[in-house]
Design an enzyme around this catalytic site. Structure first.
Site, PDB file in Angstrom:
ATOM      1  N   ASP A   1     -11.518  -1.555  12.605  1.00  0.00           N
ATOM      2  CA  ASP A   1     -11.972  -1.402  11.219  1.00  0.00           C
ATOM      3  C   ASP A   1     -13.379  -1.979  11.065  1.00  0.00           C
ATOM      4  O   ASP A   1     -13.739  -2.924  11.764  1.00  0.00           O
ATOM      5  CB  ASP A   1     -11.002  -2.140  10.293  1.00  0.00           C
ATOM      6  CG  ASP A   1      -9.595  -1.563  10.373  1.00  0.00           C
ATOM      7  OD1 ASP A   1      -9.458  -0.346  10.191  1.00  0.00           O
ATOM      8  OD2 ASP A   1      -8.653  -2.338  10.658  1.00  0.00           O
TER       9      ASP A   1
ATOM     10  N   ARG B   1       7.186   0.232   2.025  1.00  0.00           N
ATOM     11  CA  ARG B   1       7.063  -0.931   2.906  1.00  0.00           C
ATOM     12  C   ARG B   1       5.931  -1.848   2.463  1.00  0.00           C
ATOM     13  O   ARG B   1       4.939  -1.386   1.907  1.00  0.00           O
ATOM     14  CB  ARG B   1       6.888  -0.511   4.359  1.00  0.00           C
ATOM     15  CG  ARG B   1       5.771   0.457   4.628  1.00  0.00           C
ATOM     16  CD  ARG B   1       6.119   1.295   5.880  1.00  0.00           C
ATOM     17  NE  ARG B   1       4.986   2.048   6.389  1.00  0.00           N
ATOM     18  CZ  ARG B   1       4.643   3.262   5.965  1.00  0.00           C
ATOM     19  NH1 ARG B   1       5.304   3.820   4.968  1.00  0.00           N
ATOM     20  NH2 ARG B   1       3.631   3.902   6.505  1.00  0.00           N
TER      21      ARG B   1
ATOM     22  N   ARG C   1       0.824  -1.211   0.000  1.00  0.00           N
ATOM     23  CA  ARG C   1       0.000   0.000   0.000  1.00  0.00           C
ATOM     24  C   ARG C   1       0.857   1.258   0.000  1.00  0.00           C
ATOM     25  O   ARG C   1       0.514   2.246  -0.606  1.00  0.00           O
ATOM     26  CB  ARG C   1      -0.925  -0.019   1.229  1.00  0.00           C
ATOM     27  CG  ARG C   1      -1.751   1.232   1.395  1.00  0.00           C
ATOM     28  CD  ARG C   1      -2.691   1.130   2.582  1.00  0.00           C
ATOM     29  NE  ARG C   1      -3.615   0.021   2.454  1.00  0.00           N
ATOM     30  CZ  ARG C   1      -4.153  -0.621   3.495  1.00  0.00           C
ATOM     31  NH1 ARG C   1      -3.846  -0.256   4.726  1.00  0.00           N
ATOM     32  NH2 ARG C   1      -4.993  -1.610   3.305  1.00  0.00           N
TER      33      ARG C   1
ATOM     34  N   LYS D   1      -3.428   4.356   6.801  1.00  0.00           N
ATOM     35  CA  LYS D   1      -3.632   4.669   8.220  1.00  0.00           C
ATOM     36  C   LYS D   1      -3.356   6.150   8.459  1.00  0.00           C
ATOM     37  O   LYS D   1      -2.311   6.645   8.061  1.00  0.00           O
ATOM     38  CB  LYS D   1      -2.671   3.849   9.075  1.00  0.00           C
ATOM     39  CG  LYS D   1      -2.979   2.381   9.081  1.00  0.00           C
ATOM     40  CD  LYS D   1      -2.136   1.679  10.144  1.00  0.00           C
ATOM     41  CE  LYS D   1      -2.233   0.183   9.988  1.00  0.00           C
ATOM     42  NZ  LYS D   1      -1.472  -0.308   8.806  1.00  0.00           N
TER      43      LYS D   1
HETATM   44  C1  LIG Z   1      -0.307  -0.993   8.685  1.00  0.00           C
HETATM   45  C2  LIG Z   1       0.294  -1.337   7.436  1.00  0.00           C
HETATM   46  C3  LIG Z   1       1.666  -1.142   7.203  1.00  0.00           C
HETATM   47  C4  LIG Z   1       2.590  -0.559   8.257  1.00  0.00           C
HETATM   48  O1  LIG Z   1       2.250   0.772   8.478  1.00  0.00           O
HETATM   49  P1  LIG Z   1       3.042   1.646   9.560  1.00  0.00           P
HETATM   50  O2  LIG Z   1       2.239   2.914   9.625  1.00  0.00           O
HETATM   51  O3  LIG Z   1       4.422   1.857   9.031  1.00  0.00           O
HETATM   52  O4  LIG Z   1       3.037   0.899  10.841  1.00  0.00           O
HETATM   53  C5  LIG Z   1       2.182  -1.466   5.979  1.00  0.00           C
HETATM   54  N1  LIG Z   1       1.400  -1.961   5.003  1.00  0.00           N
HETATM   55  C6  LIG Z   1       0.085  -2.147   5.177  1.00  0.00           C
HETATM   56  C7  LIG Z   1      -0.717  -2.687   4.066  1.00  0.00           C
HETATM   57  C8  LIG Z   1      -0.517  -1.848   6.404  1.00  0.00           C
HETATM   58  O5  LIG Z   1      -1.819  -2.067   6.574  1.00  0.00           O
END
Ligand SMILES: *Cc1c(COP(=O)(O)O)cnc(C)c1O
Ligand code: SF4
Length: 354
Positions: free
Chosen positions: A278, A102, A98, A322
């Site tokens: 959620d 990461r 997303r 988020k």
């Molecule tokens: C929560 C999440 C993350 C990690 O998000 P951080 O805000 O860095 O903790 C990464 N990818 C997805 C799809 C998530 O839902």
């Protein structure tokens, strides 16, 4: 769970084998009738470790509510089982991409307990969701996607993998030059603390920088056993964070939340996120109002060390990510003076212009 080789008593595998998966096996009175809860666990599996069960006094106490089936899981009106569109943001099965830098890598579909409010209720406990093939495909995707710097291992619970399997995965990730940081999301230290063995910890210690974020939702989850498990991880130099889900009837109370955050700090855990639940089908009975979460955040500020204040997060349906919510403190501006709500609700002026 079944296995050909019986495990010695006291080992984490033995604990998992003796976990309760059927509502009838419980000694306390059920919420709803036996047929009711049976139909719930046919749809969404149940698992409670003997350790976690020993902390529960009643079906609907703050710990019982989290893991014991409730007929409301089948009667809520939330229409979506994947409101965050994780499936659509999944370039290969078992991996969610997303944010550019990461990825979320689902490495296991099993958990030590099945939380009734789980956002991945649609997946957990299903052995076909994560397989050797999905893990291989995800690794290939990460290898060829050079914008990814951090891999978050999630699931299911990564710490339910065999130590050697997890070691092999972490080694493969560590061989990828653009991967800088590894992170594990787990509930294991609080629900199956015997899993945090010396063998596991010394293996994890070989893969730094490795962060571990642990789910804790209620101060009663912090016991000598879970404290010991977290101390072992912290002693191995692993930075610990917490994730807490705001849950109706469990921790939607400022006093409970203050106690939880204070205790987490004593375990060397930095509170990271307080998640608003959620809108996932089958979990509606856990949802509280956003106003409740904001009011808890207001209470935390000033009552708990700044180190102990998590960010209050909503995950936007449709894959918007988020986003932190913060209690409004700036009321307005008058002649260059900001009007700001201070501690205890009193309003102060602050020079807003340079
Ligand atoms: C929560 C999440 C993350 C990690 O998000 P951080 O805000 O860095 O903790 C990464 N990818 C997805 C799809 C998530 O839902
Ligand atoms: S441990 Fe996490 S993934 Fe597993 S059931 Fe609980 S919330 Fe869901």
């Amino acid at each position: 769970m079944s296995s050909a080789t019986p495990q010695p008593c006291g080992s984490w595998k033995h604990e998992l084998q003796t976990a309760v998966t059927k509502p009838h096996a419980l000694a306390f009175p059920m919420a709803g009738g036996p047929q009711d809860v049976d139909s719930v666990v046919r749809r969404y599996p149940m698992r409670v470790t003997p350790y976690f069960l020993s902390l529960i006094q009643q079906w609907e106490d703050p710990l019982g509510k989290q893991v014991l089936p409730n007929i409301q899981e089948l009667t809520d009106t939330l229409p979506h089982d994947d409101p965050l569109h994780e499936n659509r943001q999944s370039p290969v099965p078992g991996l969610i991409h997303r944010y550019p830098d990461r990825v979320l890598f689902l490495v296991s579909s099993e958990c030590a307990v099945y939380c009734r409010y789980c956002l991945r209720k649609r997946l957990v406990g299903n052995p076909f969701v994560v397989t050797d093939q999905t893990r291989e495909a995800a690794l290939d995707y990460i290898k060829k996607t050079r914008s990814v710097r951090e891999v978050v291992l999630s699931g299911g619970d990564p710490l339910l993998l065999e130590t050697d399997t997890l070691n092999h995965l972490l080694e493969q990730l560590r061989c990828i030059p653009h991967i800088q940081v590894l992170r594990i999301h787990t509930r294991v230290p609080g629900v199956l603390p015997s899993r945090i063995t010396d063998h596991l910890v010394s293996m994890l210690n070989r893969h730094h920088p490795l962060y571990v974020n642990i789910q804790f939702n209620h101060p009663n989850e912090i016991t000598p056993q879970s404290t010991h498990a977290c101390a072992k991880l912290a002693d191995a130099g692993i930075p610990l964070g917490s994730q807490t889900v705001l849950l109706k009837g469990v921790n939607d109370d400022p006093e409970v939340m203050i106690r939880l955050m204070q205790k987490l700090l004593t375990l060397r855990i930095k509170p990271y996120y307080l998640h608003h639940p959620d809108p996932v089908r089958g979990t509606g009975h856990f949802r509280t109002e956003i106003a409740c979460g904001l009011s808890i955040m207001e209470h935390l500020r000033g009552r708990v060390s700044g180190m102990g204040i998590p960010q209050y997060m909503i995950d936007l349906p449709g894959g918007g990510g988020k986003i932190p919510l913060v209690p409004e403190s700036v009321l307005g501006e008058e002649n260059g003076m900001l009007k700001v709500t201070g501690l205890h609700g009193k309003v102060y002026g602050y020079p807003g212009k340079a």
